[in-house]
Scaffold this motif. Structure first.
Motif, short mmCIF file in Angstrom:
data_model
loop_
_atom_site.label_atom_id
_atom_site.label_comp_id
_atom_site.label_asym_id
_atom_site.label_seq_id
_atom_site.Cartn_x
_atom_site.Cartn_y
_atom_site.Cartn_z
N GLU A 32 1.11 -1.44 0.04
CA GLU A 32 -0.20 -0.36 -0.18
C GLU A 32 0.79 1.47 0.05
O GLU A 32 2.27 1.39 0.97
CB GLU A 32 -0.68 0.10 1.15
CG GLU A 32 -2.16 0.89 1.63
CD GLU A 32 -2.80 0.89 2.69
OE1 GLU A 32 -3.69 1.77 2.84
OE2 GLU A 32 -2.64 0.69 3.56
N TYR A 34 -0.17 4.62 -0.78
CA TYR A 34 -1.56 5.66 -0.27
C TYR A 34 -3.40 5.68 -0.16
O TYR A 34 -3.39 4.54 -0.51
CB TYR A 34 -1.87 7.55 -1.38
CG TYR A 34 -1.01 8.08 -1.29
CD1 TYR A 34 0.48 8.52 -0.60
CD2 TYR A 34 0.18 7.16 -3.10
CE1 TYR A 34 1.73 8.96 -0.72
CE2 TYR A 34 1.48 7.68 -3.10
CZ TYR A 34 2.49 9.17 -2.08
OH TYR A 34 3.33 9.16 -2.81
N ARG A 35 -3.48 6.02 0.90
CA ARG A 35 -4.86 5.59 1.58
C ARG A 35 -5.58 6.58 1.61
O ARG A 35 -4.98 7.69 1.88
CB ARG A 35 -5.01 5.00 2.73
CG ARG A 35 -6.51 4.40 3.28
CD ARG A 35 -6.13 4.02 4.08
NE ARG A 35 -5.21 3.17 4.73
CZ ARG A 35 -4.98 2.50 5.84
NH1 ARG A 35 -4.86 2.91 6.45
NH2 ARG A 35 -3.65 1.26 5.87
N TRP A 42 -12.84 5.09 2.57
CA TRP A 42 -10.90 4.69 2.77
C TRP A 42 -11.07 3.96 1.30
O TRP A 42 -11.60 2.86 1.48
CB TRP A 42 -10.67 5.03 4.13
CG TRP A 42 -10.52 5.98 4.66
CD1 TRP A 42 -11.48 5.69 5.84
CD2 TRP A 42 -9.66 6.81 4.64
NE1 TRP A 42 -11.30 7.11 6.76
CE2 TRP A 42 -10.14 7.72 6.06
CE3 TRP A 42 -8.62 6.90 4.47
CZ2 TRP A 42 -9.61 9.35 5.97
CZ3 TRP A 42 -7.54 8.14 4.57
CH2 TRP A 42 -8.40 9.61 5.55
N VAL A 43 -9.81 4.48 0.16
CA VAL A 43 -9.91 3.42 -0.01
C VAL A 43 -8.16 3.57 -0.83
O VAL A 43 -7.41 4.93 -0.38
CB VAL A 43 -10.50 4.37 -2.60
CG1 VAL A 43 -11.99 3.49 -1.85
CG2 VAL A 43 -10.08 5.32 -2.16
N SER A 44 -7.03 2.63 -0.79
CA SER A 44 -6.44 2.21 -1.38
C SER A 44 -5.58 2.18 -2.65
O SER A 44 -6.25 1.59 -3.15
CB SER A 44 -5.56 2.07 -0.14
OG SER A 44 -5.69 0.53 -0.36
N THR A 46 -1.74 0.69 -4.02
CA THR A 46 -0.28 0.47 -4.64
C THR A 46 0.62 1.39 -5.13
O THR A 46 0.55 1.88 -5.42
CB THR A 46 -0.13 -1.56 -4.45
OG1 THR A 46 -0.30 -0.71 -6.23
CG2 THR A 46 -1.64 -1.39 -4.59
N TYR A 80 -4.97 13.43 -1.79
CA TYR A 80 -3.93 12.19 -2.76
C TYR A 80 -4.32 12.88 -3.74
O TYR A 80 -2.94 12.42 -5.16
CB TYR A 80 -4.85 11.41 -3.11
CG TYR A 80 -4.30 10.45 -4.31
CD1 TYR A 80 -3.02 9.69 -3.61
CD2 TYR A 80 -5.40 9.88 -5.41
CE1 TYR A 80 -2.37 8.68 -5.17
CE2 TYR A 80 -3.90 9.27 -5.95
CZ TYR A 80 -3.66 8.17 -5.85
OH TYR A 80 -2.67 7.42 -6.59
N VAL A 227 1.88 3.19 9.08
CA VAL A 227 0.98 4.00 8.15
C VAL A 227 1.04 5.30 9.16
O VAL A 227 1.12 5.38 9.87
CB VAL A 227 -0.27 3.58 8.80
CG1 VAL A 227 -1.36 4.14 8.29
CG2 VAL A 227 -0.23 1.83 8.36
N ALA A 252 3.61 3.41 4.21
CA ALA A 252 2.05 3.92 3.81
C ALA A 252 1.56 5.16 3.89
O ALA A 252 1.90 5.51 4.99
CB ALA A 252 0.65 3.05 3.87
N ALA A 254 -2.03 7.71 4.59
CA ALA A 254 -3.27 8.13 4.62
C ALA A 254 -3.81 9.74 4.60
O ALA A 254 -2.52 9.98 5.77
CB ALA A 254 -3.98 7.35 5.89
N ILE A 269 -7.73 5.09 10.89
CA ILE A 269 -6.80 4.47 10.76
C ILE A 269 -6.49 4.02 11.25
O ILE A 269 -5.13 2.94 11.39
CB ILE A 269 -6.22 6.14 9.63
CG1 ILE A 269 -6.90 6.68 8.57
CG2 ILE A 269 -4.97 5.88 9.45
CD1 ILE A 269 -6.55 8.52 8.71
#
Length: 604
Positions: A32, A34-35, A42-44, A46, A80, A227, A252, A254, A269
């Motif tokens: 992963e 970014y989230r 919440w989506v992530s 790779t 994002y 994270v 990762a 978030a 998170i």
């Protein structure tokens, strides 16, 4: 003695952030990266998925005739798409010019004009309108791209579509552009928030960011399985340096830039670390302490006893002293009853926080540590690509900002000024040759303007800002930041506390209180005043603050004590221009705006 850090990483620094991204994808393509929020979910993505999106935007910019080192303004909140755009600009060979979304239209236009931006990527219709209101002052600006729907601007989706078309015809277009970038190429222009006059554009090269990321990795406390929760404004170097470290380490991130959602997001998170300005920790500390004080009785007694036990436990552990069975038992009990609940407020998994952009009070840092939450401090300027010093969990010293990043140098001038040299130092101020020359010593060291001391292990303690030091009319020196920090550790209701007294017979202070905290206190204590201004003017609140100032003065030297003080009828804010977007007080601006109130405290 602090451990020596391996500097062999300096021999294999990537030529650019674009190459750093490429190396990261090769190492951990399926981890992963970014989230972020898409609607309420919440989506992530790779690393390989994020890199593919970056490539589409970069190719789209190339299709729009972006040239090497072309300035691309990004005017948006932390999200994002900000990161996507920034990395795309880097991969295509451009230079990101950061603009806070709260920047006034006139100042935003000045930045874009001074930077010579050919492109601007705005968040939405409101930010587009800001740029368009001064369109006639921006002759170099050719293309405006919007992240969200904004009639009159090219959409980011359309840029990506153009990018896909280019990559279908020429799959190596972005790679060639990335390979043409060198370490000395301009990567970013960040305009500092000056207290007077126009902001200065700090020129940061690709090397600055690549070095920062790899140097932070070399410190050894960041992990690939971490994270990070990112809310910091990306227009500020603190936020961007955490992303440079992410490329080096691979953790990762978030992302949600809404400050009012920080606590809610932490619970969802459950990050392992987060960077923040001291105000965030001060506010959390004040909220927790004032809530316990309001409950009173047995709960407050247990709370206070728990933190006394926690402080003694951590003191003995740090000193290598024996922790007896009784202390260990009480610590385990209070950890379950009190400290675990404090940690849960921050998601329950935090390994450490990183505090930067302003000094953090040592007592507040130690208070959090008693609850099992470590806050390490970093220090730097925009001119040093954010990070110049950073503490580490394994050899942290409270009250210091750690040691200089590996591969860089520090010295203390005769007047106490901290002076720096290394790969992270800016190449200069944009279009300001005189100011650039003044920023460096004749032998090439950056003048920080901050005072500090180094201990035998190289740990730096910041003692104040040279221009902010107070010399009373009696010839005594007062470090206002130290007095202000001491008050914030005492009073859980304070928001800002500013001490003045240069060339005056004694020190005075301007005070603002946290609106939510003082409203709750008034409700709990039967103060009927409605609204912040009426509440802080009430005799009860005035007496409350007076008690805390008496406590403060009891800790100070006679010449440091605050003889008179005034609570302002409104808190300082970013919107009023009294705080920078990174929550630092524009002391000079506040002093100028409040000169009548300050003068009145010396009358008679």
């Amino acid at each position: 003695m602090a451990a020596t850090i391996d500097t062999s990483f300096l021999q294999d620094l990537a030529p650019s952030l674009g190459v750093m991204l490429r190396r990261r994808v090769a190492k951990t393509p399926d981890r992963e990266a970014y989230r972020f929020l898409r609607g309420a979910d919440w989506v992530s993505v790779t690393w390989s998925e994020a890199a593919a999106e970056v490539a589409e935007v970069a190719a789209g910019l190339l299709a729009l005739r972006l040239r090497r080192e072309d300035r691309v303004a990004i005017v948006a909140n932390t999200r994002y798409e900000w990161i996507l755009a920034d990395l795309a600009v880097m991969c295509a060979g451009g230079a990101t010019t950061t603009v806070y979304p709260t920047t006034a239209a006139e100042d935003a236009a000045y930045i874009l004009a001074d930077a010579g931006c050919r492109f601007a990527i705005v968040e939405d219709a409101d930010q587009l309108a800001k740029i368009m209101s001064h369109r006639g002052d921006l002759p170099a600006l050719e293309t405006i791209i919007a992240m969200d729907a904004a009639p009159g601007a090219l959409s980011l989706d359309d840029v990506r579509r153009r990018g896909r078309e280019l990559l279908a015809a020429d799959p190596e277009a972005v790679n060639r552009a990335t390979d043409a970038i060198g370490q000395g190429d301009l990567a970013t222009l960040i305009y500092t928030s000056g207290t007077t006059g126009r902001p200065k554009g700090v020129r940061l090269t690709q090397l600055c960011w690549v070095y920062e990321g790899e140097a932070l990795k070399a410190l050894g406390f960041l992990r690939t399985d971490d994270v990070n929760f990112l809310w910091l404004p990306m227009s500020h170097s603190f936020g961007k340096v955490i992303l440079s470290a992410q490329l080096a380490v691979g953790y990762a991130t978030a992302i949600d830039g809404r400050v009012d959602k920080i606590i809610d997001n932490l619970a969802v998170i459950k990050p392992t670390f987060m960077g923040a300005a001291p105000r965030i920790f001060e506010k959390a500390y004040g909220k927790i302490v004032s809530t316990q004080e309001a409950e009173g009785g047995l709960k407050e007694k247990i709370f206070r006893t728990a933190f006394a036990v926690g402080a003694e436990y951590e003191r003995r552990k740090a000193a290598g002293e024996r922790i007896g069975a009784g202390l260990a038992l009480r610590h385990r009990l209070f950890d379950r009853l009190v400290f675990a609940k404090v940690r849960e407020r921050f998601g329950g998994r935090v390994r450490f926080f990183i505090s930067g952009s302003a000094p953090l009070n040592r007592e507040i840092a130690e208070w959090f540590h008693s609850a099992g939450i470590l806050i390490i401090e970093g220090y730097g300027l925009t001119e040093t690509t954010a990070g110049a010093f950073c503490g580490r969990p394994i050899d942290n010293k409270f009250g210091t900002v750690g040691r200089a990043l590996p591969g860089s140098d520090v010295r203390i001038a005769p007047d106490g000024e901290i002076q720096l040299r290394g790969p992270h130092i800016m190449s200069g101020y944009n279009n300001l040759e005189t100011e650039t020359a003044d920023a460096f010593t004749p032998d090439g060291w950056l003048r920080t303007g901050d005072q500090g001391t180094l201990d035998a292990d190289g740990f730096l303690t910041i003692t104040g800002r040279l221009k902010d030091l107070i010399k009373t009319s009696g010839g005594k020196i007062v470090v206002p930041g130290a007095v202000e920090a001491a008050f914030k550790a005492l009073c859980p209701y304070v928001s800002q506390f500013l001490v003045f007294g240069d060339e005056r017979p004694y020190c005075v202070a301007l005070v603002t209180l946290d609106p939510d905290a003082i409203a709750a206190w008034c409700a709990e204590n039967g103060v009927a005043a409605a609204g912040y201004s009426a509440q802080v003017s009430s005799p009860e609140v005035q007496q409350l603050v007076a008690g805390y100032i008496d406590q403060l003065n009891g800790r100070l030297n006679p010449w440091e004590t605050v003889k008179r003080w005034t609570i302002l009828d409104a808190d300082l804010s970013i919107e009023s221009g009294e705080l920078t977007p990174s929550m630092k007080v524009k002391r000079g601006l506040v002093e100028q705006g409040q000169r009548e109130r300050i003068g009145a405290m010396y009358a008679g």
